[in-house]
Design a protein around this motif. Structure first.
Motif, mmCIF file in Angstrom:
data_model
loop_
_atom_site.group_PDB
_atom_site.id
_atom_site.type_symbol
_atom_site.label_atom_id
_atom_site.label_comp_id
_atom_site.label_asym_id
_atom_site.label_seq_id
_atom_site.Cartn_x
_atom_site.Cartn_y
_atom_site.Cartn_z
ATOM 1 N N GLN A 24 6.342 24.547 34.658
ATOM 2 C CA GLN A 24 5.316 24.623 33.620
ATOM 3 C C GLN A 24 4.381 23.425 33.681
ATOM 4 O O GLN A 24 3.156 23.560 33.571
ATOM 5 N N GLU A 25 4.959 22.236 33.865
ATOM 6 C CA GLU A 25 4.132 21.029 33.856
ATOM 7 C C GLU A 25 3.236 20.978 35.086
ATOM 8 O O GLU A 25 2.036 20.709 34.987
ATOM 9 N N VAL A 26 3.792 21.240 36.263
ATOM 10 C CA VAL A 26 2.997 21.171 37.486
ATOM 11 C C VAL A 26 1.887 22.217 37.471
ATOM 12 O O VAL A 26 0.718 21.915 37.769
ATOM 13 N N MET A 27 2.227 23.445 37.116
ATOM 14 C CA MET A 27 1.289 24.558 37.245
ATOM 15 C C MET A 27 0.360 24.719 36.043
ATOM 16 O O MET A 27 -0.554 25.549 36.098
ATOM 17 N N THR A 28 0.569 23.923 35.012
ATOM 18 C CA THR A 28 -0.313 23.991 33.843
ATOM 19 C C THR A 28 -1.048 22.672 33.640
ATOM 20 O O THR A 28 -2.275 22.613 33.701
ATOM 21 N N ASP A 29 -0.309 21.597 33.424
ATOM 22 C CA ASP A 29 -0.946 20.328 33.086
ATOM 23 C C ASP A 29 -1.756 19.756 34.246
ATOM 24 O O ASP A 29 -2.825 19.168 34.031
ATOM 25 N N PHE A 30 -1.257 19.869 35.480
ATOM 26 C CA PHE A 30 -1.904 19.212 36.602
ATOM 27 C C PHE A 30 -2.863 20.118 37.372
ATOM 28 O O PHE A 30 -3.553 19.648 38.277
ATOM 29 N N LEU A 31 -2.915 21.363 37.041
ATOM 30 C CA LEU A 31 -3.761 22.307 37.766
ATOM 31 C C LEU A 31 -5.170 22.341 37.196
ATOM 32 O O LEU A 31 -5.360 22.515 35.990
ATOM 33 N N ASP A 32 -6.138 22.152 38.064
ATOM 34 C CA ASP A 32 -7.533 22.396 37.717
ATOM 35 C C ASP A 32 -7.779 23.885 37.948
ATOM 36 O O ASP A 32 -7.896 24.328 39.095
ATOM 37 N N PRO A 33 -7.835 24.694 36.886
ATOM 38 C CA PRO A 33 -7.873 26.148 37.080
ATOM 39 C C PRO A 33 -9.150 26.647 37.734
ATOM 40 O O PRO A 33 -9.144 27.707 38.368
ATOM 41 N N GLN A 34 -10.246 25.925 37.611
ATOM 42 C CA GLN A 34 -11.487 26.364 38.229
ATOM 43 C C GLN A 34 -11.465 26.150 39.740
ATOM 44 O O GLN A 34 -11.850 27.029 40.507
ATOM 45 N N ARG A 35 -10.994 24.990 40.161
ATOM 46 C CA ARG A 35 -10.988 24.666 41.580
ATOM 47 C C ARG A 35 -9.687 25.080 42.267
ATOM 48 O O ARG A 35 -9.598 25.059 43.486
ATOM 49 N N GLN A 36 -8.651 25.405 41.496
ATOM 50 C CA GLN A 36 -7.335 25.766 42.029
ATOM 51 C C GLN A 36 -6.761 24.648 42.909
ATOM 52 O O GLN A 36 -6.235 24.897 44.007
ATOM 53 N N ILE A 37 -6.871 23.417 42.406
ATOM 54 C CA ILE A 37 -6.292 22.263 43.067
ATOM 55 C C ILE A 37 -5.521 21.455 42.024
ATOM 56 O O ILE A 37 -5.734 21.607 40.813
ATOM 57 N N LEU A 38 -4.648 20.597 42.500
ATOM 58 C CA LEU A 38 -3.815 19.802 41.602
ATOM 59 C C LEU A 38 -4.371 18.387 41.483
ATOM 60 O O LEU A 38 -4.649 17.728 42.488
ATOM 61 N N ARG A 39 -4.521 17.942 40.256
ATOM 62 C CA ARG A 39 -4.894 16.555 40.004
ATOM 63 C C ARG A 39 -3.667 15.670 40.152
ATOM 64 O O ARG A 39 -2.546 16.080 39.863
ATOM 65 N N GLU A 40 -3.881 14.451 40.559
ATOM 66 C CA GLU A 40 -2.781 13.510 40.761
ATOM 67 C C GLU A 40 -2.344 12.845 39.472
ATOM 68 O O GLU A 40 -1.176 12.462 39.320
ATOM 69 N N ALA A 41 -3.253 12.707 38.504
ATOM 70 C CA ALA A 41 -2.916 12.087 37.220
ATOM 71 C C ALA A 41 -3.764 12.725 36.131
ATOM 72 O O ALA A 41 -4.950 13.010 36.329
ATOM 73 N N VAL A 42 -3.142 12.949 34.979
ATOM 74 C CA VAL A 42 -3.818 13.547 33.830
ATOM 75 C C VAL A 42 -3.356 12.826 32.573
ATOM 76 O O VAL A 42 -2.400 12.039 32.595
ATOM 77 N N ALA A 43 -4.025 13.109 31.463
ATOM 78 C CA ALA A 43 -3.582 12.603 30.168
ATOM 79 C C ALA A 43 -2.237 13.235 29.819
ATOM 80 O O ALA A 43 -1.863 14.278 30.373
ATOM 81 N N PRO A 44 -1.492 12.635 28.909
ATOM 82 C CA PRO A 44 -0.182 13.199 28.546
ATOM 83 C C PRO A 44 -0.236 14.660 28.106
ATOM 84 O O PRO A 44 0.746 15.391 28.298
ATOM 85 N N ASP A 45 -1.361 15.113 27.544
ATOM 86 C CA ASP A 45 -1.467 16.514 27.133
ATOM 87 C C ASP A 45 -1.996 17.409 28.250
ATOM 88 O O ASP A 45 -2.246 18.600 28.041
ATOM 89 N N GLY A 46 -2.195 16.850 29.432
ATOM 90 C CA GLY A 46 -2.670 17.623 30.562
ATOM 91 C C GLY A 46 -4.176 17.677 30.710
ATOM 92 O O GLY A 46 -4.679 18.326 31.633
#
Length: 404
Positions: free
Chosen positions: A208-230
């Motif tokens: 859930q955390e990897v595929m929701t909080d870290f995913l940029d849904p428009q670009r379909q890439i994963l960010r390396e760091a995000v805010a605690p709420d994603g």
């Protein structure tokens, strides 16, 4: 390589990876890395395998224990592989932890601590290593060490650096993709040892955390760091893309999807791998960039355009597994491109093993075979996993292939 693969193609690839693993890479580490006087392993090896520094880094010590234990458990119960794993495990059991059970980052040759236990990943790799070693050796002490390290990881995951965190509290809190992605893989590795409730709960939360909080849904890439709420944070760290991390995380997600019989998760993971490669492939010189800025700004990492061994190897694993699970032509097309680049640039035909660091043009930047970060892990693990995937494809094993 052929555009339309068949069983002959897969069998040839399986043989290529098997031969490289068993006759080149493993013998290099078996012949050069064991410290017969003090225990543990040397990882700082030059091109020919000569030791150039004797410090011992906990990540790499534990990774080598894991590697030889896993091969013993999953490939062949060879006494020499188990002996090499035991050689490292005994050293680490004596010297690897402080009095509270936290794993140091680095030791000197004799096992005296050099760097404090500032990083959760020392505990992660200790749990991985001793879990596989316990399965291989049937030693109860190894099980206890693995479980204690795993509990350290669970306890520290919300604040992985603890008192060693240099960020000022509260101004710009960030969380890192590295924590949930490695916890997902670690939990799969320890499935045989964990209570089923813990196993499924942790796998669910990490997915859930990897595929929701870290995913940029428009670009379909994963960010390396995000805010605690994603949420996205517009700063150097918030814009950072680490293509190798994102792709490696996705083959972890594919493995979880296999376990859970979740075709949607596997397909989404493949989507992200392909989107990441479209963005991160160097169209001028070939290869995958090390770091990128998601908004196209200059990255803060000066080594951003280097081509690293582990990035390409983890990509080969992700594409081979993605093709095996989904049969998507794009996986095979990208696999051929990454395979050709990797095998042309990283292996050393003269002295064995693979170079780790290339410049943007694909020229060897450092001719070492091991150091502070490169050890006996990414190369042999990827060779083994690709060998396994192509061997199953050659045999027509479609039991894991998705049917949507």
């Amino acid at each position: 390589m052929m555009l339309s693969p068949d069983s002959t193609t897969f069998a040839a690839l399986a043989q290529q990876y098997q031969t490289a693993l068993l006759t080149d890479v493993l013998p290099f580490w078996q012949g050069h890395s064991l410290d017969q006087d003090q225990g543990g392993y040397f990882t700082c090896l030059d091109r020919q395998g000569q030791v150039f520094d004797t410090d011992k880094f906990i990540w790499l010590q534990n990774r080598q224990v894991w590697l030889f234990s896993a091969l013993y458990n999953r490939v062949e119960a060879r006494a020499d592989w188990l002996a090499i794993a035991r050689h490292g495990a005994n050293f680490l059991a004596r010297h690897g932890r402080d009095d509270e059970g936290n794993w140091y980052f680095a030791l000197n040759r004799q096992g005296q601590p050099l760097v404090q236990p500032y990083n959760i990943f020392s505990d992660c790799f200790a749990a991985m290593a001793f879990s596989q070693y316990a399965l291989a050796s049937q030693e109860e002490q190894a099980q206890a060490i693995a479980l204690q390290a795993y509990q350290n990881v669970l306890r520290r995951q919300a604040n992985p650096k603890g008192p060693y965190n240099k960020a000022y509290p509260g101004t710009r809190p960030l969380k890192s993709l590295a924590v949930p992605m490695i916890l997902a893989n670690l939990t799969l590795e320890m499935a045989w040892l964990l209570p089923s409730s813990t196993l499924e709960e942790v796998l669910h939360s990490t997915v859930q955390e990897v595929m929701t909080d870290f995913l940029d849904p428009q670009r379909q890439i994963l960010r390396e760091a995000v805010a605690p709420d994603g949420s996205f944070v517009d700063c150097f760290d918030g814009r950072l893309l680490n293509p190798g991390h994102g792709i490696e995380a996705m083959w972890f997600m594919m493995a979880i999807g296999q376990r859970q019989q979740n075709p949607a998760l596997m397909e989404q993971a493949v989507d992200i791998v392909l989107a990441t490669l479209e963005r991160a492939w160097d169209t001028e010189f070939g290869g995958i960039f090390y770091f990128l800025d998601s908004r196209g700004h200059p990255p803060q990492q000066l080594e951003w355009d280097q081509k690293l061994w582990w990035v390409h190897l983890e990509t080969l694993v992700a594409l081979a597994l993605g093709y095996q699970l989904t049969g998507r032509p794009a996986c095979w097309q990208w696999y051929q491109r990454v395979h050709d680049y990797s095998w042309q640039h990283f292996p050393d035909p003269e002295y064995g093993e693979w170079f780790g660091y290339l410049n943007r043009r694909g020229e060897v930047l450092l001719n070492l075979k091991g150091g502070k970060w490169k050890g006996c892990f990414h190369v042999p693990r990827a060779l083994w996993l690709c060998w396994q995937a192509f061997d199953e494809l050659a045999q027509g094993d479609n039991s894991q292939k998705l049917v949507l």
